[in-house]
Motif scaffolding. Structure first.
Motif, PDB file in Angstrom:
ATOM      1  N   THR A   1      34.589 -18.589  63.003  1.00  0.00           N
ATOM      2  CA  THR A   1      33.177 -18.921  63.166  1.00  0.00           C
ATOM      3  C   THR A   1      32.906 -19.225  64.632  1.00  0.00           C
ATOM      4  OG1 THR A   1      33.409 -21.322  62.895  1.00  0.00           O
ATOM      5  CG2 THR A   1      33.238 -20.001  60.877  1.00  0.00           C
TER       6      THR A   1
ATOM      7  N   HIS B   1      32.053 -21.981  65.753  1.00  0.00           N
ATOM      8  CA  HIS B   1      32.550 -23.325  66.039  1.00  0.00           C
ATOM      9  C   HIS B   1      34.066 -23.391  66.077  1.00  0.00           C
ATOM     10  CE1 HIS B   1      28.543 -25.066  65.635  1.00  0.00           C
ATOM     11  NE2 HIS B   1      28.388 -24.322  64.560  1.00  0.00           N
TER      12      HIS B   1
ATOM     13  N   ARG C   1      32.852 -27.997  60.330  1.00  0.00           N
ATOM     14  CA  ARG C   1      32.722 -26.924  61.312  1.00  0.00           C
ATOM     15  C   ARG C   1      33.837 -26.946  62.359  1.00  0.00           C
ATOM     16  NH1 ARG C   1      26.294 -26.973  63.008  1.00  0.00           N
ATOM     17  NH2 ARG C   1      25.483 -25.849  61.178  1.00  0.00           N
TER      18      ARG C   1
ATOM     19  N   CYS D   1      29.412 -32.341  57.834  1.00  0.00           N
ATOM     20  CA  CYS D   1      29.068 -31.028  58.388  1.00  0.00           C
ATOM     21  C   CYS D   1      29.787 -30.788  59.712  1.00  0.00           C
ATOM     22  CB  CYS D   1      27.557 -30.918  58.566  1.00  0.00           C
ATOM     23  SG  CYS D   1      26.992 -29.330  59.212  1.00  0.00           S
TER      24      CYS D   1
ATOM     25  N   ASP E   1      28.160 -17.686  62.082  1.00  0.00           N
ATOM     26  CA  ASP E   1      28.245 -19.020  61.494  1.00  0.00           C
ATOM     27  C   ASP E   1      27.393 -19.055  60.241  1.00  0.00           C
ATOM     28  OD1 ASP E   1      28.866 -21.661  61.160  1.00  0.00           O
ATOM     29  OD2 ASP E   1      27.230 -22.371  62.424  1.00  0.00           O
TER      30      ASP E   1
ATOM     31  N   SER F   1      29.734 -24.716  57.603  1.00  0.00           N
ATOM     32  CA  SER F   1      29.012 -25.851  57.029  1.00  0.00           C
ATOM     33  C   SER F   1      27.582 -25.936  57.541  1.00  0.00           C
ATOM     34  CB  SER F   1      29.747 -27.157  57.346  1.00  0.00           C
ATOM     35  OG  SER F   1      31.040 -27.167  56.767  1.00  0.00           O
TER      36      SER F   1
END
Length: 305
Positions: free
Chosen positions: A203, A205, A107, A103, A304, A114
């Motif tokens: 996103t 991230h 990201r 994950c 996100d 994720s």
């Protein structure tokens, strides 16, 4: 059987890459997704491939026996296809994995939306082989893809985990041997090599627009599409509070939760859209190349999701 979320640890495997190598098996299922739903996930400066109000989306369900993050399950919800002249690329609406390592890496380094999830699996016996036009066609060409084995069918419940809250995403029903890395099946299909290009990023991230490619080697065969059902009830958090009834510290928290719930509901809509074709990947070897930055614009960051 329930596969618990892996504990958060360092991941030397990812440090050794790229490229990153994943081995296992997968189901790649294509759906007709409404263009309006798909477009809500895709940055406005990208053009959706669509016809008559629909695009090609679906999901990629994998069980990795060997990867930089070890063994884990993955469900990639594919919103649709976007133009990348002279070809096209897929866009992931949501990625669910039962590995904190996978994950975090998805990201930060691949720009994927994720989320950590739990994949709960149970085998259901079937007394007879279901009959359908699709099944008849597959049997004619030597492919048995329905729940005809003595073991029956496997039901996979995917539940997203956010802190202490658990939210049911979907149930996936498929033959018990569909994601098993075995060589004793009747026919595994021809060996192929293919490349699956994808866009990602935009996103919170990773704000950049990225492009990466998955180089795949596997045995592939057409199978009957898996049956997908949506969540029936809201799961309870560890404190006994439903995910649908969170507590808010500010208006910003309230907006974030509503936006996240909307994204989750749209992802479920993609999964529940009409399936048209499914491919089973056996003896899968997938090499994921390092993403490249297509655009450094960050003013069009999507949630996100």
């Amino acid at each position: 059987m329930s596969i618990e979320v892996a504990e958060s640890q360092s991941c030397p495997g990812y440090v050794d890459g790229p490229p990153w190598l994943f081995k296992g098996s997968a189901l790649y299922q294509l759906h007709l997704v409404k263009a309006d739903i798909a477009r809500s996930f895709i940055p406005k400066d990208l053009r959706l491939v669509e016809a008559f109000g629909y695009t090609l989306g679906g999901f990629f369900l994998a069980r990795y026996d060997d990867s930089p993050a070890g063994m884990f399950d993955e469900l990639v919800v594919i919103a649709g296809i976007v133009w990348n002249p002279p070809t096209s690329c897929a866009w992931a609406a949501r990625v669910l994995v039962n590995s904190h390592k996978a994950c975090r890496h998805g990201r930060k380094h691949v720009g994927l939306p994720s989320h950590v999830a739990r994949f709960s699996k149970r085998v259901m016996a079937t007394s007879e082989n279901p009959k359908s036009k699709w099944n008849g066609f597959l049997n004619m060409i030597g492919i048995s893809s329905t729940c005809s084995s003595p073991k029956g069918c496997m039901d996979i419940q995917v539940t997203e985990i956010t802190g202490s809250s658990a939210t049911a995403l979907c149930d996936i029903n498929l033959p018990t041997d569909a994601l098993e890395s075995k060589s004793d099946k009747k026919w595994l299909g021809p060996a192929i090599r293919m490349s699956l290009p994808s866009f990602s990023g935009r996103t919170v991230h990773n704000p950049h627009l990225l492009k990466y490619s998955c180089q795949i080697e596997c045995r592939v065969r057409a199978v009957e599409p898996a049956k997908i059902s949506g969540p029936t009830t809201a799961l309870q958090s560890d404190e006994g509070r439903s995910f649908d009834e969170p507590s808010f510290n500010s208006n910003d928290d309230l907006r974030d939760v509503f936006a996240e719930n909307d994204s989750l509901n749209r992802s479920i809509s993609v999964l529940l859209s009409k399936p048209i074709f499914a491919l089973e990947f056996n003896s899968l070897k997938m090499q994921v190349d390092a993403p490249t930055i297509v655009s450094q614009r960050s003013d069009n960051v999507v949630s996100d999701s």
